[in-house]
Design a protein around this motif. Sequence first.
Motif, PDB file in Angstrom:
ATOM      1  N   VAL A  84       0.110   3.656   4.758  1.00  0.00           N
ATOM      2  CA  VAL A  84       0.765   4.967   4.790  1.00  0.00           C
ATOM      3  C   VAL A  84       0.841   5.436   6.239  1.00  0.00           C
TER       4      VAL A  84
ATOM      5  N   CYS B  63       6.588   8.106  -2.728  1.00  0.00           N
ATOM      6  CA  CYS B  63       6.536   7.379  -1.457  1.00  0.00           C
ATOM      7  C   CYS B  63       6.324   8.325  -0.273  1.00  0.00           C
ATOM      8  N   TYR B  64       6.618   9.608  -0.499  1.00  0.00           N
ATOM      9  CA  TYR B  64       6.492  10.581   0.579  1.00  0.00           C
ATOM     10  C   TYR B  64       5.602  11.729   0.118  1.00  0.00           C
TER      11      TYR B  64
ATOM     12  N   TYR C 284      -1.115   0.602  -0.391  1.00  0.00           N
ATOM     13  CA  TYR C 284      -0.216   0.120   0.659  1.00  0.00           C
ATOM     14  C   TYR C 284      -0.389   0.994   1.896  1.00  0.00           C
TER      15      TYR C 284
ATOM     16  N   ARG D  29       3.934   1.505  -3.097  1.00  0.00           N
ATOM     17  CA  ARG D  29       4.534   0.780  -1.960  1.00  0.00           C
ATOM     18  C   ARG D  29       4.179   1.543  -0.697  1.00  0.00           C
ATOM     19  N   SER D  30       4.511   0.995   0.458  1.00  0.00           N
ATOM     20  CA  SER D  30       4.184   1.699   1.701  1.00  0.00           C
ATOM     21  C   SER D  30       4.929   3.032   1.738  1.00  0.00           C
ATOM     22  N   GLY D  31       4.278   4.038   2.319  1.00  0.00           N
ATOM     23  CA  GLY D  31       4.886   5.362   2.304  1.00  0.00           C
ATOM     24  C   GLY D  31       4.601   6.145   3.573  1.00  0.00           C
TER      25      GLY D  31
ATOM     26  N   ALA E 124       0.745   8.598  -1.331  1.00  0.00           N
ATOM     27  CA  ALA E 124       2.018   7.990  -0.904  1.00  0.00           C
ATOM     28  C   ALA E 124       1.964   6.476  -0.912  1.00  0.00           C
ATOM     29  N   GLY E 125       0.757   5.888  -0.981  1.00  0.00           N
ATOM     30  CA  GLY E 125       0.651   4.436  -0.870  1.00  0.00           C
ATOM     31  C   GLY E 125       0.186   3.748  -2.127  1.00  0.00           C
TER      32      GLY E 125
ATOM     33  N   GLY F 193      13.094   7.253  -2.762  1.00  0.00           N
ATOM     34  CA  GLY F 193      11.648   7.362  -2.961  1.00  0.00           C
ATOM     35  C   GLY F 193      11.309   8.791  -3.314  1.00  0.00           C
TER      36      GLY F 193
END
Length: 647
Positions: A188, A296-297, A186, A339-341, A335-336, A218
Amino acid sequence: MYRNHILYLLEKYQTLVLVGETGSGKSTQIPQYLLEAGWGNKGFVIGITQPRRVAAVTVAQRIAEERGSILGQEIGYAIRFENFTNAESTRIKFMTDGYLVQELMRDPLLLKYSVIVLDEAHERSLYTDISMGLLKKIQRKRADLRIVIASATLDAEKFQQFFNQNETDDSSLDTATILSVEGRSYPVDIMYTSSPVPNYLDATVNAVQKIHETLPAGDVLAFLTGQDEVEKALRRLIDYARDQSGSGMKLMVLPMYSNLPAQDQMKVFQRMGKNTRKVVLATNIAETSITINGICYVIDCGFHKLRAFSADSGIDGVVVAPVSQASATQRAGRAGRLRSGKAFRLYTETEYNKLPQASVPEMQRSDLGTAILQLKCLGIDNVLRFNFPSAPSAKTMIRGLDLLYALGAIDDFGKLTEPLGIRMADFPLEPKLARMILVSGQYGCTDEAITIAAMLQVKNIFHSPPNRKLAANKAKRKFAVKEGDHITLLNVYDAFISNNKSSRWCQEHYLNYKGLMRSLTIREQLERLLKKFKLPLKSSEGDVDSILRCIVEGFYGNAARYHPSGCYRTIRDNNELHIHPTSVLYSTKVQPWVVFHEILRSGKDYMRDMTVIDPKWLYELAPHYYQYGTEREIAAKRLKVDHSEPT
C-alpha cells in the motif's frame, strides 16, 4: 503456513498472543484451524469475540459460506437481542465481547467452551478488557481452557505478562506465549498532505472526486468520524455523481455507521458492475475485521469519535480525537486486502509521527456502572481490586458504585440487593433502564415501560431525507406530545402495531420499518425476561402520569432544570446542557424540569430522549438522592422546609 505452529502452541500453552498483520486470516482461518484440529469435538464450542456487532455477523457469514454450511448451524453468531446459533450443532460461535460477559453470567466457568479467541484486542473496548480479567481468573480453575488474543497491532508482551500464570524466573514454566504471523496483504502506497488541511470533511469529498477523475478502477473507502459527517459527505457526493452521470464510470456512494439499519450496512459488501466505482463513507466501524470487496483506495481523515466519561461531572459523551498510529495503520491496511492500493492520509507525515502509539483503553474513559453491576453478579465483590489489564481510575469506579447504590442495585456493604440488583444484572440493558422496567409494576405500566426501553435501543426511528426534511418533520409532529420523547416513541410503537406493522405506512410517515421490527423483537425478549422473574405485565390504560413517574424512577439521576442563561443545568453537578435538535421538545416552549436518557457531546453537551417532569417527583421518588428545600435550608440542615423544589 502457520497452522501447525498455532495448534502446537495452543497444546503447550494456555494463552497464545497472536500478532497477525492485516490479511493474515486471523478472523477467518484460525477458527477453522481450531475446528479441524478437534477443539469443537465432544460438544465443545469455539468462541470468537469481536468488538462490533457488524464484524461478528459478517465474519460468521463468510466462514459459513467457505465451509458450505448454513449460518446458525455449525457456524453461528450471537449479539445483543439476536441469537443465531443452535445449542446442539453450533461449533464455532461468533459474538460481541459484551455478549461473552453475558455468557459468563450464565456459565461462570464457560464449561461448554474449549477455546476463546478475543479478536481485534488492540481496540481495547470496555468488554474486551473485562473479558481478559475474567478469563484470567477462569484459567486458574480450568487449565484446559485455551485463550487466543489476536490483533494486527498489539502490545504483545504486555498481554503475555498479564496472562502468564508462572510466578517463577523459569521461562519453561510460562503459560502464555507470543506468535507473530505475516500477512498476505498487498503493498500500500501511503500519501500525506504537504500541509495541514483546514477542513477534513471538505478534503475527504475533494479526495474522492480526484480519485474518481484521475485514478484507475477500484473502490474507495473513506473514514469520517460520525453519522452526521458521513451523511453530509454522502449528500455532496451523490450530487457530484449525478453531475458526472453519462461521462465514463458511474459512482455508487454508500454510507456505513453503527446506527445504520442492518440491511443498509450489508449493501457495502455487494459487488458492483464493471463500470461502477463504489465509494464507502464509513466511521471506524470499517477499520477492522470486515473486508469490503474491491477496496483499493483509502482516505483517512485522521480523526475518530471516542467515548469520554468525566468522573467529576458524571457526563458520558463522545468526543472527536486524533486517531492513534495503530488505527492509522489498520485503516491503510484496508487498501491492500485484494490488490496493491493507495492510502491518502489527510494530514502531514510530521503530524502522523506525533500521534499516540495506541488509543486510551475504553476502560479508562467509560462510565463503569453496567460493568460493575455485571462483575458483582459474577461474584466479584471487591471490584476495586479486580485485575484489569489497564485499571480505571478510583474516581470512575466510585462514581459507578455511587450510581448503582442510588438505583438500589447494591446495598450499604456493596453487595447486590435481592431481588432488584440481581435482576438488573440479568437485563441486557443499562442499569437505569433495567430499574425503570423492574419497578414499573408498582405504577401499573410494565407494558409501556418495556416498549419505551425497546424503542430506545433503536437510534434512528425517524427518517429525515435531505430532500424531504419539511415533510418528515411534519410527519414527526403527528406523534409528538408535550410530555417529550419517551411518550412520543410510545405513540409511534402503538401506531405501528395498530396499522398492522405495515412497511408502507412507515414509508408514508418517514419511519424506519426495520428499526421498528427490531424494537418489536427486543420487546419480546424483555417480556420473556419479565416472565422469567414472574413479574406480571400491566398496562397503564392511558394514564400518562404513572408512565412519567416510572421513567423518573430510572432516570432521576439525569434530571436538569432550565437556567435563566438560556440553557439547562443538571441538578446534582450543575453541568450546562442543551436540547438535542432531534428532540420533540427542541422547538416547543421552555419546560422548566426534565429528565434525559443520555448526553451527546458535539461542540456542546446535548440531552437526548427527554421527558418533562414535575420537580416534586424527584424528592418523592428519590429522597435518598435529592434533598428538599432551598440551598440555605439544606446548608443549615433544617428539619422543616417551606419550599417545594429539590436542589
